[in-house]
Design an enzyme around this catalytic site. Sequence first.
Site, PDB file in Angstrom:
ATOM      1  N   HIS A 142       0.703  -1.086   0.040  1.00 43.15           N
ATOM      2  CA  HIS A 142       0.078   0.102  -0.187  1.00 43.15           C
ATOM      3  C   HIS A 142       0.847   1.298  -0.211  1.00 43.15           C
ATOM      4  O   HIS A 142       1.869   1.365   0.915  1.00 43.15           O
ATOM      5  CB  HIS A 142      -0.958   0.057   1.312  1.00 43.15           C
ATOM      6  CG  HIS A 142      -2.039   1.175   1.314  1.00 43.15           C
ATOM      7  ND1 HIS A 142      -2.926   1.355   0.456  1.00 43.15           N
ATOM      8  CD2 HIS A 142      -1.822   2.265   2.162  1.00 43.15           C
ATOM      9  CE1 HIS A 142      -3.266   2.636   0.775  1.00 43.15           C
ATOM     10  NE2 HIS A 142      -2.818   2.976   1.962  1.00 43.15           N
ATOM     11  N   LYS A 163      -0.024  10.834   1.820  1.00 38.97           N
ATOM     12  CA  LYS A 163       0.782  10.187   0.746  1.00 38.97           C
ATOM     13  C   LYS A 163       0.366  10.595  -0.668  1.00 38.97           C
ATOM     14  O   LYS A 163       1.085  11.188  -1.436  1.00 38.97           O
ATOM     15  CB  LYS A 163       0.644   8.530   0.863  1.00 38.97           C
ATOM     16  CG  LYS A 163       1.046   8.120   2.003  1.00 38.97           C
ATOM     17  CD  LYS A 163       1.063   6.635   2.175  1.00 38.97           C
ATOM     18  CE  LYS A 163      -0.282   6.104   2.036  1.00 38.97           C
ATOM     19  NZ  LYS A 163      -1.116   6.156   3.202  1.00 38.97           N
ATOM     20  N   ASP A 181      -2.255   3.847  -4.329  1.00 36.48           N
ATOM     21  CA  ASP A 181      -3.035   2.995  -3.496  1.00 36.48           C
ATOM     22  C   ASP A 181      -2.267   1.474  -3.262  1.00 36.48           C
ATOM     23  O   ASP A 181      -1.860   1.005  -2.289  1.00 36.48           O
ATOM     24  CB  ASP A 181      -4.284   2.907  -3.632  1.00 36.48           C
ATOM     25  CG  ASP A 181      -5.361   2.381  -2.706  1.00 36.48           C
ATOM     26  OD1 ASP A 181      -4.960   2.461  -1.513  1.00 36.48           O
ATOM     27  OD2 ASP A 181      -6.255   1.847  -3.004  1.00 36.48           O
ATOM     28  N   ARG A 249      20.653  13.179  14.148  1.00 36.06           N
ATOM     29  CA  ARG A 249      20.738  13.939  13.067  1.00 36.06           C
ATOM     30  C   ARG A 249      21.816  13.436  12.143  1.00 36.06           C
ATOM     31  O   ARG A 249      21.574  13.638  11.076  1.00 36.06           O
ATOM     32  CB  ARG A 249      21.056  15.383  14.067  1.00 36.06           C
ATOM     33  CG  ARG A 249      20.271  16.001  14.749  1.00 36.06           C
ATOM     34  CD  ARG A 249      20.680  17.277  15.252  1.00 36.06           C
ATOM     35  NE  ARG A 249      20.841  18.211  14.311  1.00 36.06           N
ATOM     36  CZ  ARG A 249      21.268  19.466  14.513  1.00 36.06           C
ATOM     37  NH1 ARG A 249      21.634  19.794  15.497  1.00 36.06           N
ATOM     38  NH2 ARG A 249      21.172  20.111  13.340  1.00 36.06           N
TER      39      ARG A 249
END
Length: 312
Positions: A142, A163, A181, A249
Amino acid sequence: MSQVNIRQLFEDKQVRLELRRVAGTDGVDRIIDSEAVEASNREMVGHLSLIHPSWVQVLSAAELDYLRNLSLDERNLAFEQIEQNGTTCLIVAGDNEIPPELMVFANRSSIPLFSSSKPSVHLMWLIRHYLAKELAESTTRHGVFLDVLGVGVMITGESAVGKSELGLELITRGSGLVADDVVELHRIAPDTLEGRCPELLRDFLEVRGLGMLNIRTMFGETAVRRKKSLKLIVHLHRSQDGELSQMERLPLVATHQEIIGVKINTVNIPVVAGRNLAVLVEAAARNFVLQQRGINTMQEFISRHDQMLAGG
């Protein structure tokens, strides 16, 4: 398990390979399946061989001359071996005359016999490529799959994380949509996954509030792709309080995600108001390209830092 029957092979490649039916047409439902191919260690396609038979056997002038020079008993024994070794079809390549006894054998054994004007090597190369893709191990994921700056990028994340909206913004910036999708992933090589879109969803992108958008119609042919190799996964997740300040980081170890045995580079991006996610995804794609060229920005920075410390 993936499988291909000979009827499908003929219909899909009839025009490209200039295939013609000759005999044995009642056997076109013979099947080549991926499990049998993997278990047997046999070549999918090759020149006619009685010792190391292929699933699809091709006969050029040399193989036809070999059959013609056999005695009647030797030829019948050869035909018996072809029938018993699980050959799914025979193809005569080039403009060679097909021996009548070969056509009689194909009809008797119900092994499809085709002919093609293509040279045998060219014919085998195209069929091998076709079968490798059709029999490739596959799965679905997905997400939104895009061609971002030439890199196959799949954007994943929980529902409603943004998304599709991110995908739409990347498309407006020049990226190409492969699938939204549902992304079909096929392992076409030991270390390569190819992403495709189901036929029903091809060209469409669903955006909340706007519904289904036809990207090809809205943005043109260059805004969509039929397929793309998956190289990078960008996973979006909602940021928790203080998560950005706590994130490493300077990550020294790249993260990966394994899909049907192939490791794919993965980047995790927290979704926070004010962050330009499209720019971040493009930067991740550019950084991936640099890494493929052997340029590791993180190691370059660490080396420069170490040199400065060593120099006082």
